[in-house]
Design an enzyme around this catalytic site. Structure first.
Site, short mmCIF file in Angstrom:
data_model
loop_
_atom_site.label_atom_id
_atom_site.label_comp_id
_atom_site.label_asym_id
_atom_site.label_seq_id
_atom_site.Cartn_x
_atom_site.Cartn_y
_atom_site.Cartn_z
N ASP A 66 0.86 -1.18 0.00
CA ASP A 66 0.00 0.00 0.00
C ASP A 66 0.90 1.23 0.00
O ASP A 66 2.06 1.18 0.43
CB ASP A 66 -0.89 -0.04 1.25
CG ASP A 66 -1.62 1.27 1.48
OD1 ASP A 66 -2.36 1.71 0.57
OD2 ASP A 66 -1.44 1.86 2.56
N ASP A 68 -0.22 5.07 0.79
CA ASP A 68 -0.45 6.14 1.77
C ASP A 68 -0.25 5.64 3.19
O ASP A 68 -0.88 4.67 3.64
CB ASP A 68 -1.86 6.70 1.63
CG ASP A 68 -2.08 7.38 0.29
OD1 ASP A 68 -1.09 7.63 -0.42
OD2 ASP A 68 -3.25 7.64 -0.05
#
Length: 312
Positions: A66, A68
């Site tokens: 991922d 963010d």
């Protein structure tokens, strides 16, 4: 990127939209990965502890990160929104609307109707612009805002997979063009991201499927693994958010990185590995919040409003 049989999201089930978004993102990622493999990889930082995993030489394994608050401190779309505002993609009236929508997300959650309105508003900003133009802006945004906001510990984890001879992919709701820039700058294999429809290199203002968020991320990883001949039981995934539990649950080696409260609880209950590179106040704040998918652009709009007021 050309559409893959675009269908209006209101006429498809959530599961079908997730599958469509995931498959489109996987195709976009594979197209860009060959170029990225030819570029020099960024050397790993010295400070982070080396992980017990991965297994050197396991070419049936890969890693999915991922973006963010996992790789990047904050939300990529927040900074991308600032870059667009500075180049006058927004008008003040549009900014006010985006700020209101962001406030609604935080108060009411991800209601499908309001999420759809936010997507359409954000996509209207780029409609009619060339893909090459936004890629150029993305390069500038990386230099101006992102280069100094990469978590060194997470970057070292990614480098460990690369050093073991494995491919490493970003998986994010950010536009695939922006995600690919970040992956290339970090020396990763490629990126899975939200795919916006384009015709002849010009954005139409529509998405292919839906933002790559939640279940759509898992579908993208599943599609890419099938295309690459990977064994998901031997793969790893890394995320900070409980929204990515579907993706984390898909692989044999899930990691919770800088986890939110729900993911931390879930990971501890299942004996998943946890890494937290935040300290003190940073750990409490958990970085810059981002709404799902393209709606997170409103966060960048809010920052742009504040920046505009300070300057005037």
């Amino acid at each position: 990127m050309a559409a893959l049989g675009w269908l209006h999201p209101r006429r498809r089930s959530a599961t079908a939209r997730s599958v469509l978004a995931g498959e489109a993102s996987a195709e976009a990622a594979r197209k860009s990965s060959q170029e990225l493999e030819d570029l020099a990889r960024t050397p790993p930082p010295d400070e982070a502890e080396g992980p017990e995993f991965p297994v050197v030489g396991d070419d049936k394994a890969a890693a999915f990160f991922d973006l963010d608050n996992t790789v990047l401190q904050g939300a990529a779309l927040f900074y991308f929104g600032r870059g667009l505002y500075q180049r006058k993609f927004f008008q003040r009236r549009e900014l006010t609307r985006f700020v209101w929508q962001q406030a609604w997300f935080r108060l009411a959650g991800e209601d499908p109707e309001h999420l759809q309105d936010a997507r359409e508003s954000a996509l209207s900003i780029v409609k009619g612009h060339r893909v090459a133009e936004l890629i150029s802006i993305g390069e500038a945004v990386y230099d101006d805002y992102l280069a100094d906001r990469i978590w060194a510990g997470t970057r070292a984890l990614a480098q460990a997979h690369l050093d073991a001879g494995q491919k490493v992919w970003l998986v994010t709701a950010a536009p695939v063009e922006m995600a690919t820039i970040i992956a290339r700058r970090l020396g990763l294999t490629g990126a899975l991201g939200t795919v916006a429809e384009s015709v002849s290199g010009i954005y139409t203002g529509k998405l292919v499927g839906e933002p790559l968020h939640g279940p759509a991320k898992a579908e993208a990883v599943r599609a890419l693994a099938a295309a690459e001949g990977l064994d998901l039981a031997r793969c790893a995934a890394y995320s900070d958010s409980h929204n990515d539990i579907p993706m984390l649950s898909l692989v044999g080696h899930p990691y919770a990185i800088n986890p939110d409260a729900k993911l931390r609880k879930h990971a501890r209950a299942r004996d998943w590995r946890l890494r937290d590179y935040r300290t003190g106040r940073k750990a409490a704040k958990v970085g810059i919040p981002a709404a799902a998918g393209v709606g997170a652009l409103a966060g960048g709009a809010a920052a742009a409003v504040a920046l505009h007021r300070r300057r005037h």
